[in-house]
Design a protein around this motif. Structure first.
Motif, PDB file in Angstrom:
ATOM      1  N   GLY A 199       0.821  -1.204   0.000  1.00 25.71           N
ATOM      2  CA  GLY A 199       0.000   0.000   0.000  1.00 25.71           C
ATOM      3  C   GLY A 199       0.855   1.253   0.000  1.00 25.71           C
ATOM      4  O   GLY A 199       2.078   1.204  -0.069  1.00 25.71           O
ATOM      5  N   GLY A 200       0.170   2.402   0.080  1.00 25.07           N
ATOM      6  CA  GLY A 200       0.863   3.686   0.084  1.00 25.07           C
ATOM      7  C   GLY A 200       0.264   4.693  -0.872  1.00 25.07           C
ATOM      8  O   GLY A 200       0.936   5.653  -1.275  1.00 25.07           O
ATOM      9  N   GLY A 201      -0.999   4.499  -1.242  1.00 29.09           N
ATOM     10  CA  GLY A 201      -1.673   5.486  -2.076  1.00 29.09           C
ATOM     11  C   GLY A 201      -1.112   5.623  -3.465  1.00 29.09           C
ATOM     12  O   GLY A 201      -1.309   6.652  -4.120  1.00 29.09           O
ATOM     13  N   PHE A 202      -0.357   4.620  -3.940  1.00 31.94           N
ATOM     14  CA  PHE A 202       0.322   4.640  -5.244  1.00 31.94           C
ATOM     15  C   PHE A 202       1.448   5.670  -5.280  1.00 31.94           C
ATOM     16  O   PHE A 202       2.056   5.882  -6.323  1.00 31.94           O
ATOM     17  N   VAL A 203       1.740   6.295  -4.137  1.00 27.45           N
ATOM     18  CA  VAL A 203       2.700   7.399  -4.085  1.00 27.45           C
ATOM     19  C   VAL A 203       3.888   7.076  -3.184  1.00 27.45           C
ATOM     20  O   VAL A 203       5.017   7.485  -3.455  1.00 27.45           O
ATOM     21  N   VAL A 204       3.659   6.347  -2.090  1.00 33.33           N
ATOM     22  CA  VAL A 204       4.716   5.999  -1.144  1.00 33.33           C
ATOM     23  C   VAL A 204       4.753   4.478  -0.981  1.00 33.33           C
ATOM     24  O   VAL A 204       3.869   3.761  -1.431  1.00 33.33           O
ATOM     25  N   GLY A 205       5.798   4.014  -0.304  1.00 34.79           N
ATOM     26  CA  GLY A 205       5.921   2.589  -0.017  1.00 34.79           C
ATOM     27  C   GLY A 205       6.936   1.904  -0.913  1.00 34.79           C
ATOM     28  O   GLY A 205       7.226   2.355  -2.026  1.00 34.79           O
ATOM     29  N   ASP A 206       7.483   0.807  -0.394  1.00 33.06           N
ATOM     30  CA  ASP A 206       8.470   0.031  -1.139  1.00 33.06           C
ATOM     31  C   ASP A 206       8.554  -1.367  -0.528  1.00 33.06           C
ATOM     32  O   ASP A 206       7.688  -1.757   0.258  1.00 33.06           O
ATOM     33  N   LEU A 207       9.589  -2.099  -0.864  1.00 36.59           N
ATOM     34  CA  LEU A 207       9.715  -3.470  -0.369  1.00 36.59           C
ATOM     35  C   LEU A 207       9.924  -3.527   1.137  1.00 36.59           C
ATOM     36  O   LEU A 207       9.626  -4.550   1.765  1.00 36.59           O
TER      37      LEU A 207
END
Length: 315
Positions: free
Chosen positions: A82-90
């Motif tokens: 997740g992350g709003g398509f803007v944040v987040g990674d593995l």
């Protein structure tokens, strides 16, 4: 029901997150990343965790592969953070991938798809669909069973999982056994009613935050009519894999998450939808210490194992 007491105590000792649109994207990504990697991981044992890249539509896609203990071949689940398509990674949702691999006794391939606003819709979906196809094609090489494939995701990743299930159905391959969606809405933009009004100011996620993430993600409003952005808007929902849908009670997008369940049920799809009392958006990330998160993971894993067992019998 009020906010979970453990969450209430945790939030009381932390400064309130500012509205997302007031934070520059690089700073937002770093804040999410730094807070996420400080969370305790679930106490699970895995046989191996390895990073690699796989071919994608716009270059190599980083993935992280989690292999459970035991003897395979295992089911294989493509997981989208997740992350709003803007944040987040593995790393930001490493805890969820670990919990899913151990609990579902499945190989989990976590996908580091391209993010907005640098990469607008449908870049994330294109990457995740490519990864889903790669998982099915390379399952045996990973120690998996190519006849037992699933997709899963949390929040934006739940939307990605729902979209990939529709894409796989339309393409005729891979044949998915299960789709898992933790609090990913079935429709966009989020209708401003019900939970969207009740929890418009959070906690954690504000309704305006959800709107802003999509402003960064889409090219124009016509993208909202694409089933990859709004899975409920697909022409048909027949022939999809069984779905587990989890929502958080104290979440502005709760109703938009739950609204996908009756659409699937009307199409004859087996659905288990559960609302977790006192929980907020993103709660499964607190798997290492929060009973509500542990319940949502255990329920999803039990559902996945049931579907994989049924697929084995029908093979």
């Amino acid at each position: 029901m009020p906010l979970d007491p453990q969450l209430e105590a945790m939030f009381a000792n932390q400064p309130e997150w500012p509205p997302i649109r007031t934070v520059p994207v690089p700073a937002l990504r770093e804040a999410v990343r730094s807070s996420s990697i400080q969370m305790p991981p679930p106490q699970v044992s895995l046989a191996s965790v390895s990073d690699r890249t796989i071919p994608g539509p716009a270059g190599e896609i980083p993935v992280r592969i989690y292999t459970p203990e035991g003897s395979g071949p295992f089911p294989v689940i493509a997981y989208f953070h997740g992350g709003g398509f803007v944040v987040g990674d593995l790393d930001t949702q490493d805890m969820i991938a670990r919990g899913l691999a151990a609990g579902a006794e499945s190989i989990v391939v976590s996908v580091d798809y391209r993010l907005a606003p640098e990469h607008k819709f449908p870049a994330a979906f294109d990457d995740c669909w490519a990864a889903t196809q790669w998982v099915a094609t390379n399952a045996a090489e990973l120690g998996g069973n190519p006849a037992l494939i699933g997709v899963a995701g949390d929040s934006a990743g739940g939307v990605l999982a729902s979209a990939c299930a529709l894409l796989a159905r339309d393409a005729g391959s891979p044949r998915l056994s299960v789709q898992i969606n933790w609090y990913g809405p079935g429709i966009h933009p989020i209708p401003e009613e019900g939970s969207a009004i009740e929890f418009a100011d959070g906690p954690i996620l504000r309704l305006d935050d959800a709107h802003y993430f999509w402003e960064l993600h889409i090219r124009d409003d016509s993208d909202f009519d694409d089933f990859r952005a709004s899975p409920m808007k697909a022409v048909s929902h027949e022939g999809l894999p069984p779905a587990f849908i989890a929502s958080a009670e104290c979440d502005p997008i709760r109703d938009a998450v739950e609204s996908y369940a009756p659409v699937l049920e009307k199409a004859g799809i087996e659905v288990e939808v559960k609302r977790y009392p006192g929980m907020v958006h993103g709660f499964v990330s607190w798997l290492g210490f929060l009973p509500g998160a542990q319940a949502a993971m255990a329920d999803a894993c039990a559902f996945a194992k049931k579907q994989f067992a049924a697929a084995r019998q029908n093979a």
